[in-house]
Design a protein around this motif. Structure first.
Motif, mmCIF file in Angstrom:
data_model
loop_
_atom_site.group_PDB
_atom_site.id
_atom_site.type_symbol
_atom_site.label_atom_id
_atom_site.label_comp_id
_atom_site.label_asym_id
_atom_site.label_seq_id
_atom_site.Cartn_x
_atom_site.Cartn_y
_atom_site.Cartn_z
ATOM 1 N N MET A 12 22.576 -26.715 22.331
ATOM 2 C CA MET A 12 21.655 -25.583 22.435
ATOM 3 C C MET A 12 21.640 -25.024 23.855
ATOM 4 S SD MET A 12 20.465 -24.798 19.509
ATOM 5 C CE MET A 12 19.145 -23.708 19.990
ATOM 6 N N GLN A 13 21.690 -25.907 24.844
ATOM 7 C CA GLN A 13 21.725 -25.459 26.235
ATOM 8 C C GLN A 13 23.008 -24.675 26.504
ATOM 9 O OE1 GLN A 13 19.294 -25.703 28.725
ATOM 10 N NE2 GLN A 13 20.701 -24.245 29.648
ATOM 11 N N GLU A 14 24.122 -25.167 25.986
ATOM 12 C CA GLU A 14 25.382 -24.453 26.166
ATOM 13 C C GLU A 14 25.326 -23.084 25.491
ATOM 14 O OE1 GLU A 14 30.217 -24.850 25.569
ATOM 15 O OE2 GLU A 14 28.967 -26.572 25.072
ATOM 16 N N LEU A 15 24.719 -23.030 24.315
ATOM 17 C CA LEU A 15 24.560 -21.740 23.629
ATOM 18 C C LEU A 15 23.737 -20.767 24.479
ATOM 19 C CD1 LEU A 15 23.942 -22.441 19.838
ATOM 20 C CD2 LEU A 15 25.569 -20.838 20.813
ATOM 21 N N GLU A 16 22.669 -21.265 25.065
ATOM 22 C CA GLU A 16 21.846 -20.415 25.935
ATOM 23 C C GLU A 16 22.658 -19.906 27.120
ATOM 24 O OE1 GLU A 16 18.081 -22.168 27.047
ATOM 25 O OE2 GLU A 16 17.747 -22.873 25.004
ATOM 26 N N ASN A 17 23.472 -20.785 27.692
ATOM 27 C CA ASN A 17 24.320 -20.382 28.819
ATOM 28 C C ASN A 17 25.329 -19.317 28.394
ATOM 29 O OD1 ASN A 17 22.998 -22.231 30.458
ATOM 30 N ND2 ASN A 17 24.560 -23.802 30.217
ATOM 31 N N ILE A 18 25.880 -19.473 27.206
ATOM 32 C CA ILE A 18 26.846 -18.493 26.694
ATOM 33 C C ILE A 18 26.176 -17.135 26.520
ATOM 34 C CG2 ILE A 18 28.169 -17.860 24.626
ATOM 35 C CD1 ILE A 18 28.977 -20.853 24.448
ATOM 36 N N VAL A 19 24.984 -17.137 25.962
ATOM 37 C CA VAL A 19 24.259 -15.871 25.769
ATOM 38 C C VAL A 19 24.005 -15.195 27.111
ATOM 39 C CG1 VAL A 19 22.057 -14.866 25.025
ATOM 40 C CG2 VAL A 19 23.229 -16.528 23.569
ATOM 41 N N GLN A 20 23.606 -15.980 28.096
ATOM 42 C CA GLN A 20 23.371 -15.413 29.427
ATOM 43 C C GLN A 20 24.646 -14.816 30.003
ATOM 44 O OE1 GLN A 20 21.617 -18.589 31.703
ATOM 45 N NE2 GLN A 20 19.590 -18.294 30.808
ATOM 46 N N SER A 28 34.716 -10.342 31.477
ATOM 47 C CA SER A 28 35.857 -9.615 30.913
ATOM 48 C C SER A 28 35.843 -9.696 29.388
ATOM 49 C CB SER A 28 37.166 -10.207 31.436
ATOM 50 O OG SER A 28 37.374 -11.496 30.886
ATOM 51 N N LEU A 29 36.578 -8.806 28.772
ATOM 52 C CA LEU A 29 36.672 -8.791 27.312
ATOM 53 C C LEU A 29 37.248 -10.108 26.803
ATOM 54 C CD1 LEU A 29 36.441 -7.357 24.609
ATOM 55 C CD2 LEU A 29 38.702 -6.368 25.029
ATOM 56 N N GLU A 30 38.296 -10.580 27.447
ATOM 57 C CA GLU A 30 38.927 -11.835 27.022
ATOM 58 C C GLU A 30 37.944 -13.001 27.120
ATOM 59 O OE1 GLU A 30 42.419 -14.595 28.744
ATOM 60 O OE2 GLU A 30 43.031 -12.535 28.271
ATOM 61 N N GLU A 31 37.238 -13.079 28.240
ATOM 62 C CA GLU A 31 36.262 -14.155 28.406
ATOM 63 C C GLU A 31 35.123 -14.004 27.402
ATOM 64 O OE1 GLU A 31 33.476 -16.362 31.767
ATOM 65 O OE2 GLU A 31 34.537 -14.533 32.325
ATOM 66 N N LEU A 33 35.304 -12.798 24.403
ATOM 67 C CA LEU A 33 35.784 -13.272 23.105
ATOM 68 C C LEU A 33 35.809 -14.794 23.041
ATOM 69 C CD1 LEU A 33 38.660 -10.727 22.421
ATOM 70 C CD2 LEU A 33 36.473 -10.891 21.227
ATOM 71 N N GLU A 34 36.251 -15.417 24.119
ATOM 72 C CA GLU A 34 36.275 -16.882 24.166
ATOM 73 C C GLU A 34 34.856 -17.450 24.082
ATOM 74 O OE1 GLU A 34 38.434 -18.053 27.661
ATOM 75 O OE2 GLU A 34 40.295 -17.128 26.953
ATOM 76 N N LEU A 35 33.951 -16.844 24.822
ATOM 77 C CA LEU A 35 32.560 -17.291 24.796
ATOM 78 C C LEU A 35 31.956 -17.095 23.407
ATOM 79 C CD1 LEU A 35 31.326 -15.888 28.224
ATOM 80 C CD2 LEU A 35 31.523 -18.308 27.604
ATOM 81 N N TYR A 36 32.258 -15.964 22.803
ATOM 82 C CA TYR A 36 31.737 -15.674 21.464
ATOM 83 C C TYR A 36 32.237 -16.715 20.462
ATOM 84 C CZ TYR A 36 30.741 -13.277 17.107
ATOM 85 O OH TYR A 36 30.298 -12.971 15.848
ATOM 86 N N GLN A 37 33.530 -17.025 20.519
ATOM 87 C CA GLN A 37 34.095 -18.020 19.602
ATOM 88 C C GLN A 37 33.442 -19.385 19.803
ATOM 89 O OE1 GLN A 37 38.266 -17.565 20.580
ATOM 90 N NE2 GLN A 37 38.654 -16.460 18.669
ATOM 91 N N ARG A 38 33.283 -19.779 21.050
ATOM 92 C CA ARG A 38 32.640 -21.064 21.347
ATOM 93 C C ARG A 38 31.193 -21.051 20.852
ATOM 94 N NH1 ARG A 38 32.623 -26.313 21.414
ATOM 95 N NH2 ARG A 38 31.172 -27.185 22.916
ATOM 96 N N GLY A 39 30.518 -19.940 21.075
ATOM 97 C CA GLY A 39 29.135 -19.818 20.627
ATOM 98 C C GLY A 39 29.004 -19.923 19.115
ATOM 99 N N MET A 40 29.921 -19.302 18.396
ATOM 100 C CA MET A 40 29.885 -19.371 16.935
ATOM 101 C C MET A 40 30.130 -20.800 16.452
ATOM 102 S SD MET A 40 28.967 -16.487 15.865
ATOM 103 C CE MET A 40 29.269 -16.668 14.117
ATOM 104 N N LYS A 41 31.042 -21.496 17.108
ATOM 105 C CA LYS A 41 31.311 -22.891 16.738
ATOM 106 C C LYS A 41 30.076 -23.755 17.007
ATOM 107 C CE LYS A 41 34.479 -26.714 17.520
ATOM 108 N NZ LYS A 41 35.655 -27.216 18.216
#
Length: 76
Positions: A12-20, A28-31, A33-41
């Motif tokens: 949950m903490q990692e998800l919060e960090n990703i949202v921030q 960047s767009l590439e980053e 997308l990577e963050l979004y994929q990690r967040g979805m997982k």
């Protein structure tokens, strides 16, 4: 602890960090997308963890109710 063995709270903490990070317009767009994929997982894993916990709680409640019912039958 590896990413696959994170606790629910760590995920949950990692998800919060990703949202921030995603809210930061300098990502960047590439980053993004990577963050979004990690967040979805992480989101899917957290959801499964919560559903499993809910099943366990419901089973405990059911077991307790059955124990109380069986106790009443013995006393009658």
């Amino acid at each position: 602890m590896s990413k696959d063995q994170q606790s629910f709270e760590e995920m949950m903490q990692e998800l919060e960090n990703i949202v921030q990070k995603l809210d930061n317009e300098t990502v960047s767009l590439e980053e993004s997308l990577e963050l979004y994929q990690r967040g979805m997982k992480l989101s899917a894993t957290c959801d499964a963890t919560l559903k499993d916990a809910e099943k366990k709680v419901n089973q405990l409640i059911k077991d307790e109710a059955e124990d109380e019912e069986n106790g009443k039958e013995v006393n009658e």
